[in-house]
Design a protein around this motif. Structure first.
Motif, PDB file in Angstrom:
ATOM      1  N   UNK A   7       0.838  -1.205   0.000  1.00 55.43           N
ATOM      2  CA  UNK A   7       0.000   0.000   0.000  1.00 55.43           C
ATOM      3  C   UNK A   7       0.868   1.248   0.000  1.00 55.43           C
ATOM      4  N   UNK A   8       1.924   1.253   0.785  1.00 54.86           N
ATOM      5  CA  UNK A   8       2.829   2.407   0.812  1.00 54.86           C
ATOM      6  C   UNK A   8       3.481   2.602  -0.552  1.00 54.86           C
ATOM      7  N   UNK A   9       3.896   1.505  -1.198  1.00 53.21           N
ATOM      8  CA  UNK A   9       4.478   1.607  -2.539  1.00 53.21           C
ATOM      9  C   UNK A   9       3.445   2.110  -3.545  1.00 53.21           C
ATOM     10  N   UNK A  10       2.202   1.673  -3.405  1.00 53.34           N
ATOM     11  CA  UNK A  10       1.132   2.133  -4.288  1.00 53.34           C
ATOM     12  C   UNK A  10       0.870   3.618  -4.147  1.00 53.34           C
ATOM     13  N   UNK A  11       0.992   4.129  -2.925  1.00 49.42           N
ATOM     14  CA  UNK A  11       0.822   5.575  -2.719  1.00 49.42           C
ATOM     15  C   UNK A  11       1.927   6.349  -3.430  1.00 49.42           C
TER      16      UNK A  11
END
Length: 166
Positions: A7-11
């Motif tokens: 999720x952090x990478x997607x942000x």
């Protein structure tokens, strides 16, 4: 990779859209101010996810939380910010003339493509209040001749001043 790191990478991939929104929300206050707000919002969300204070179900949920954090930070930071310089285009002056709440909702719906419910959640208002802010913003821009979509003769529409750019 774990779910949180995904999720952090997607942000990180959503950063260009977040930057576009931050710069439009700042309405001429400066790119540096907008970029600082964006960085603060991303750091805050990343820290909350890592600390498990925020447990988004998916990337969409994390994206909404990031926009909400950005709006909250911008509201505080832009309270006394100067308006746009004379060199800015009329639409920037039109956006700057709107109240912060109206500008935030208008840009979420018109520029970022959020639905009414998501935009209301981001700005921390009910759907009805968000729709009222959106209608006031559209009316104010229309009164200044900056209506996002203005009808022309023969039922055709003029080119939009506010377009969704992906």
């Amino acid at each position: 990779m774990g779910r949180r790191s995904d999720i952090i990478a997607g942000l990180g991939g959503a950063t260009p859209a977040l930057r576009r929104y931050a710069r439009a929300l700042c309405a001429g206050a400066g790119q540096a101010v907008a970029d600082d707000l964006l960085l603060s919002a991303l750091q805050s969300i990343g820290a909350r996810i890592r600390a498990r204070e925020l447990r988004p179900a998916d990337l969409g949920e994390a994206r909404i939380e990031t926009y909400a954090t950005l709006v909250a930070l911008a509201e505080k930071k832009l309270a006394g910010a100067p308006g746009p310089a004379s060199r800015h285009p009329p639409i920037v002056h039109g956006l700057a003339s709107l109240g912060f709440d109206e500008r935030a909702v208008l840009l979420l719906v018109s520029l970022e493509g959020f639905g009414y419910d998501a935009a209301a959640r981001i700005v921390g208002a009910t759907r009805e209040i968000a729709l009222g802010r959106l209608m006031r913003a559209r009316a104010a821009l229309g009164a200044e001749g900056l209506r996002p979509v203005a009808p022309l003769e023969g039922g055709r529409r003029a080119a939009s001043h506010l377009r969704v750019v992906k």
